[in-house]
Design a protein around this motif. Structure first.
Motif, PDB file in Angstrom:
ATOM      1  N   THR A  32     -12.965  -8.956  76.531  1.00 22.25           N
ATOM      2  CA  THR A  32     -14.161  -9.516  77.164  1.00 22.25           C
ATOM      3  C   THR A  32     -14.380 -10.961  76.713  1.00 22.25           C
ATOM      4  O   THR A  32     -13.882 -11.376  75.660  1.00 22.25           O
ATOM      5  CB  THR A  32     -15.423  -8.701  76.800  1.00 22.25           C
ATOM      6  N   ALA A  33     -15.142 -11.679  77.501  1.00 21.99           N
ATOM      7  CA  ALA A  33     -15.482 -13.055  77.147  1.00 21.99           C
ATOM      8  C   ALA A  33     -16.289 -13.091  75.844  1.00 21.99           C
ATOM      9  O   ALA A  33     -16.145 -14.016  75.054  1.00 21.99           O
ATOM     10  CB  ALA A  33     -16.265 -13.723  78.276  1.00 21.99           C
ATOM     11  N   LYS A  34     -17.105 -12.069  75.610  1.00 24.02           N
ATOM     12  CA  LYS A  34     -17.878 -12.003  74.365  1.00 24.02           C
ATOM     13  C   LYS A  34     -16.944 -11.903  73.163  1.00 24.02           C
ATOM     14  O   LYS A  34     -17.177 -12.542  72.131  1.00 24.02           O
ATOM     15  CB  LYS A  34     -18.836 -10.823  74.384  1.00 24.02           C
ATOM     16  N   GLN A  35     -15.878 -11.132  73.287  1.00 27.42           N
ATOM     17  CA  GLN A  35     -14.925 -11.012  72.184  1.00 27.42           C
ATOM     18  C   GLN A  35     -14.214 -12.338  71.917  1.00 27.42           C
ATOM     19  O   GLN A  35     -13.996 -12.714  70.761  1.00 27.42           O
ATOM     20  CB  GLN A  35     -13.914  -9.903  72.478  1.00 27.42           C
ATOM     21  N   VAL A  36     -13.872 -13.040  72.963  1.00 19.15           N
ATOM     22  CA  VAL A  36     -13.243 -14.357  72.807  1.00 19.15           C
ATOM     23  C   VAL A  36     -14.244 -15.323  72.176  1.00 19.15           C
ATOM     24  O   VAL A  36     -13.921 -16.050  71.231  1.00 19.15           O
ATOM     25  CB  VAL A  36     -12.717 -14.889  74.156  1.00 19.15           C
ATOM     26  N   ARG A  37     -15.474 -15.317  72.666  1.00 16.66           N
ATOM     27  CA  ARG A  37     -16.531 -16.179  72.121  1.00 16.66           C
ATOM     28  C   ARG A  37     -16.774 -15.852  70.638  1.00 16.66           C
ATOM     29  O   ARG A  37     -16.867 -16.750  69.805  1.00 16.66           O
ATOM     30  CB  ARG A  37     -17.821 -16.002  72.918  1.00 16.66           C
ATOM     31  N   ASP A  38     -16.838 -14.555  70.314  1.00 14.53           N
ATOM     32  CA  ASP A  38     -17.047 -14.148  68.923  1.00 14.53           C
ATOM     33  C   ASP A  38     -15.917 -14.635  68.025  1.00 14.53           C
ATOM     34  O   ASP A  38     -16.149 -15.049  66.886  1.00 14.53           O
ATOM     35  CB  ASP A  38     -17.174 -12.625  68.816  1.00 14.53           C
ATOM     36  N   PHE A  43     -14.554 -17.206  63.734  1.00 12.51           N
ATOM     37  CA  PHE A  43     -13.311 -17.480  63.014  1.00 12.51           C
ATOM     38  C   PHE A  43     -12.869 -18.933  63.172  1.00 12.51           C
ATOM     39  O   PHE A  43     -12.901 -19.705  62.227  1.00 12.51           O
ATOM     40  CB  PHE A  43     -12.214 -16.521  63.490  1.00 12.51           C
ATOM     41  N   ILE A  44     -12.489 -19.302  64.357  1.00 12.91           N
ATOM     42  CA  ILE A  44     -11.922 -20.637  64.594  1.00 12.91           C
ATOM     43  C   ILE A  44     -12.912 -21.739  64.220  1.00 12.91           C
ATOM     44  O   ILE A  44     -12.592 -22.648  63.452  1.00 12.91           O
ATOM     45  CB  ILE A  44     -11.476 -20.800  66.062  1.00 12.91           C
ATOM     46  N   ASP A  58      -9.922 -27.833  73.755  1.00 14.87           N
ATOM     47  CA  ASP A  58      -8.557 -27.731  73.234  1.00 14.87           C
ATOM     48  C   ASP A  58      -8.418 -26.504  72.329  1.00 14.87           C
ATOM     49  O   ASP A  58      -7.440 -25.765  72.425  1.00 14.87           O
ATOM     50  CB  ASP A  58      -8.196 -29.012  72.478  1.00 14.87           C
ATOM     51  N   ASP A  59      -9.400 -26.272  71.460  1.00 16.99           N
ATOM     52  CA  ASP A  59      -9.384 -25.080  70.597  1.00 16.99           C
ATOM     53  C   ASP A  59      -9.375 -23.805  71.437  1.00 16.99           C
ATOM     54  O   ASP A  59      -8.668 -22.851  71.123  1.00 16.99           O
ATOM     55  CB  ASP A  59     -10.612 -25.045  69.680  1.00 16.99           C
ATOM     56  N   ILE A  60     -10.164 -23.785  72.493  1.00 25.41           N
ATOM     57  CA  ILE A  60     -10.242 -22.606  73.364  1.00 25.41           C
ATOM     58  C   ILE A  60      -8.895 -22.359  74.027  1.00 25.41           C
ATOM     59  O   ILE A  60      -8.388 -21.235  74.033  1.00 25.41           O
ATOM     60  CB  ILE A  60     -11.350 -22.769  74.421  1.00 25.41           C
ATOM     61  N   GLU A  67      -4.822 -14.172  67.238  1.00 26.23           N
ATOM     62  CA  GLU A  67      -6.048 -14.575  66.546  1.00 26.23           C
ATOM     63  C   GLU A  67      -7.229 -13.692  66.960  1.00 26.23           C
ATOM     64  O   GLU A  67      -8.035 -13.295  66.120  1.00 26.23           O
ATOM     65  CB  GLU A  67      -6.358 -16.043  66.835  1.00 26.23           C
ATOM     66  N   VAL A  68      -7.299 -13.381  68.248  1.00 32.83           N
ATOM     67  CA  VAL A  68      -8.392 -12.543  68.745  1.00 32.83           C
ATOM     68  C   VAL A  68      -8.284 -11.146  68.151  1.00 32.83           C
ATOM     69  O   VAL A  68      -9.258 -10.596  67.631  1.00 32.83           O
ATOM     70  CB  VAL A  68      -8.404 -12.489  70.292  1.00 32.83           C
ATOM     71  N   VAL A  69      -7.098 -10.556  68.204  1.00 36.72           N
ATOM     72  CA  VAL A  69      -6.897  -9.198  67.688  1.00 36.72           C
ATOM     73  C   VAL A  69      -7.151  -9.161  66.178  1.00 36.72           C
ATOM     74  O   VAL A  69      -7.787  -8.227  65.679  1.00 36.72           O
ATOM     75  CB  VAL A  69      -5.491  -8.672  68.043  1.00 36.72           C
ATOM     76  N   ALA A  70      -6.683 -10.155  65.447  1.00 38.79           N
ATOM     77  CA  ALA A  70      -6.898 -10.191  64.002  1.00 38.79           C
ATOM     78  C   ALA A  70      -8.388 -10.265  63.680  1.00 38.79           C
ATOM     79  O   ALA A  70      -8.887  -9.552  62.802  1.00 38.79           O
ATOM     80  CB  ALA A  70      -6.161 -11.378  63.380  1.00 38.79           C
ATOM     81  N   PHE A  71      -9.114 -11.117  64.390  1.00 38.78           N
ATOM     82  CA  PHE A  71     -10.550 -11.238  64.152  1.00 38.78           C
ATOM     83  C   PHE A  71     -11.275  -9.943  64.488  1.00 38.78           C
ATOM     84  O   PHE A  71     -12.101  -9.458  63.706  1.00 38.78           O
ATOM     85  CB  PHE A  71     -11.156 -12.396  64.957  1.00 38.78           C
ATOM     86  N   LEU A  72     -10.974  -9.361  65.638  1.00 38.73           N
ATOM     87  CA  LEU A  72     -11.646  -8.122  66.048  1.00 38.73           C
ATOM     88  C   LEU A  72     -11.303  -6.969  65.112  1.00 38.73           C
ATOM     89  O   LEU A  72     -12.169  -6.137  64.803  1.00 38.73           O
ATOM     90  CB  LEU A  72     -11.288  -7.777  67.494  1.00 38.73           C
ATOM     91  N   SER A  73     -10.073  -6.914  64.638  1.00 35.47           N
ATOM     92  CA  SER A  73      -9.678  -5.878  63.675  1.00 35.47           C
ATOM     93  C   SER A  73     -10.451  -6.036  62.379  1.00 35.47           C
ATOM     94  O   SER A  73     -10.935  -5.055  61.802  1.00 35.47           O
ATOM     95  CB  SER A  73      -8.183  -5.946  63.394  1.00 35.47           C
TER      96      SER A  73
END
Length: 99
Positions: A32-38, A43-44, A58-60, A67-73
């Motif tokens: 979800t966009a919320k997960q990417v935003r989070d 993290f970033i 550029d970061d986005i 990176e997303v999976v690591a943060f969510l985990s």
């Protein structure tokens, strides 16, 4: 140079939506966009805050699924550690495990 608001910026929201769609198409349908935003804010951008809109975009666009999976985990582990065993009762019951 005018300071911009990362939280309330339609251009940032658009870039996050585009990146989310790309990651969903290529890797994780349920993302979800919320997960990417989070991931970006938790993290970033907790490591460095972009000073310009172009740096933020550029970061986005450089964000990758790892990176997303690591943060969510990591978030799941932190949240799980804060929960009591009683909050896992449904999981225990469905698997036949006794508390």
């Amino acid at each position: 140079m005018e300071k911009f608001d990362l939280q309330q910026n339609s251009q940032i929201d658009l870039a996050i939506a585009i990146k989310t769609n790309q990651l969903r198409r290529e890797y994780l349908e349920s993302l979800t966009a919320k997960q990417v935003r989070d991931t970006l804010f938790g993290f970033i951008w907790s490591l460095h805050t972009p000073k310009t809109l172009s740096e933020a975009v550029d970061d986005i666009l450089k964000l990758n699924v790892n990176e997303v999976v690591a943060f969510l985990s990591n978030q799941a582990v932190v949240l799980g550690a804060q929960m009591s065993l009683d909050e896992f009762s449904d999981l225990f019951e469905s698997s036949g495990i006794q508390k």
